[in-house]
Design a protein around this motif. Sequence first.
Motif, PDB file in Angstrom:
ATOM      1  N   VAL A 134       0.841  -1.203   0.000  1.00  0.00           N
ATOM      2  CA  VAL A 134       0.000   0.000   0.000  1.00  0.00           C
ATOM      3  C   VAL A 134       0.875   1.253   0.000  1.00  0.00           C
ATOM      4  O   VAL A 134       0.601   2.213  -0.729  1.00  0.00           O
ATOM      5  N   ASP A 136       3.793   1.541  -1.272  1.00  0.00           N
ATOM      6  CA  ASP A 136       4.437   1.648  -2.586  1.00  0.00           C
ATOM      7  C   ASP A 136       3.437   1.874  -3.713  1.00  0.00           C
ATOM      8  O   ASP A 136       3.812   1.873  -4.889  1.00  0.00           O
ATOM      9  N   ASN A 137       2.154   2.024  -3.358  1.00  0.00           N
ATOM     10  CA  ASN A 137       1.095   2.293  -4.345  1.00  0.00           C
ATOM     11  C   ASN A 137       0.867   1.138  -5.314  1.00  0.00           C
ATOM     12  O   ASN A 137       0.352   1.338  -6.418  1.00  0.00           O
ATOM     13  N   ARG A 138       1.259  -0.068  -4.914  1.00  0.00           N
ATOM     14  CA  ARG A 138       0.981  -1.229  -5.753  1.00  0.00           C
ATOM     15  C   ARG A 138      -0.440  -1.744  -5.537  1.00  0.00           C
ATOM     16  O   ARG A 138      -0.997  -2.404  -6.400  1.00  0.00           O
ATOM     17  N   GLU A 140      -4.245  -0.187  -3.783  1.00  0.00           N
ATOM     18  CA  GLU A 140      -4.875   0.987  -3.204  1.00  0.00           C
ATOM     19  C   GLU A 140      -5.403   0.709  -1.803  1.00  0.00           C
ATOM     20  O   GLU A 140      -5.364   1.584  -0.934  1.00  0.00           O
ATOM     21  N   HIS A 267      -5.238   2.704   3.620  1.00  0.00           N
ATOM     22  CA  HIS A 267      -4.938   3.272   2.298  1.00  0.00           C
ATOM     23  C   HIS A 267      -4.080   4.506   2.504  1.00  0.00           C
ATOM     24  O   HIS A 267      -3.918   4.988   3.634  1.00  0.00           O
ATOM     25  N   ARG A 268      -3.510   5.021   1.429  1.00  0.00           N
ATOM     26  CA  ARG A 268      -2.645   6.189   1.538  1.00  0.00           C
ATOM     27  C   ARG A 268      -3.439   7.399   2.016  1.00  0.00           C
ATOM     28  O   ARG A 268      -4.552   7.658   1.558  1.00  0.00           O
ATOM     29  N   TRP A 271      -3.833  11.287  -0.457  1.00  0.00           N
ATOM     30  CA  TRP A 271      -4.766  11.601  -1.530  1.00  0.00           C
ATOM     31  C   TRP A 271      -6.067  10.820  -1.321  1.00  0.00           C
ATOM     32  O   TRP A 271      -6.086   9.800  -0.631  1.00  0.00           O
TER      33      TRP A 271
END
Length: 291
Positions: A134, A136-138, A140, A267-268, A271
């Motif tokens: 998560v 590393d944005n691999r 969401e 989640h990130r 954003w």
Amino acid sequence: MLNPHWLRTFAILAEEGSFTRTGARLDLTQAAVSQHLRQLEDELGPLLIRRPRKIELTPAGAALLDYCRDADHAERRLRQRLRQDEDGGGEISLITPGSIGLCLYPWLLELQSANPELVVRHRFAPDAEVLTAVLDNRYELGLVTLRPDDSRLTAQRFAEEPLELVLPAERDLHDWDDLVALGFIDHPDGQAMATRLLSRSFPDAPGMRHMPCSGFSNQIGLILEPVARGLGFTVIPRFARQAFARQEALRVIQCDTGIVDTLWLIHRAEWPLSARAQRAIDYLSQRMGKQ
């Protein structure tokens, strides 16, 4: 970086074959069109040859035109992807521990069946891998059993999952010796889970280090198969037990002092969630509420 206005002028010039028509199409003077071309040629070398009533691209000009087309296609793909998200379509990416994943994945497929514009990508993984994926944005969305202490992540309670002591359906449990007689069906988290649960129910017992092992599986969906065949007992999260097809072959023992883990949805934080991810969360939360 090449100026996008110059590139657009060059692409239209190559298509129209005329400085005059290019200027009219772009609402530019013929001198402005020539200036844009000159700026590109200063960086890339000669791009075209002027001939009576037509122009001819040099090899460098042909390569630049291919570049312009590739850039145009990339922009269209980007805009299409952004429109997809606004419409709630696109990819739902979720990474979870095995037990909860067995529960959620069929529901995600139900959501996809009802909404063909969605694509589901799910992976089973331990907590550490979930966090990394998560961050590393691999993926969401992720689920973990311990709330992360990382300002880059947002974490919210998603579900609670008890650990369960599971025996073959035909076996009774009176004391620790009954478990010893059966033997333990181990799995990657088996010793830790069994110690957490059984140390409370059997505080005077020797502990899992002295428990005979009757089998091992690292496949979450197969851990209960030897239990169902009468080959041993195990300790496993409830969602994994509920996903097993032959419930009639299992016996869940209610322990006096249970262990309940909280599952955290992450989640990130920097954003907002995509519309499709929020759609998936709402659907899964609704299904969890009906459990």
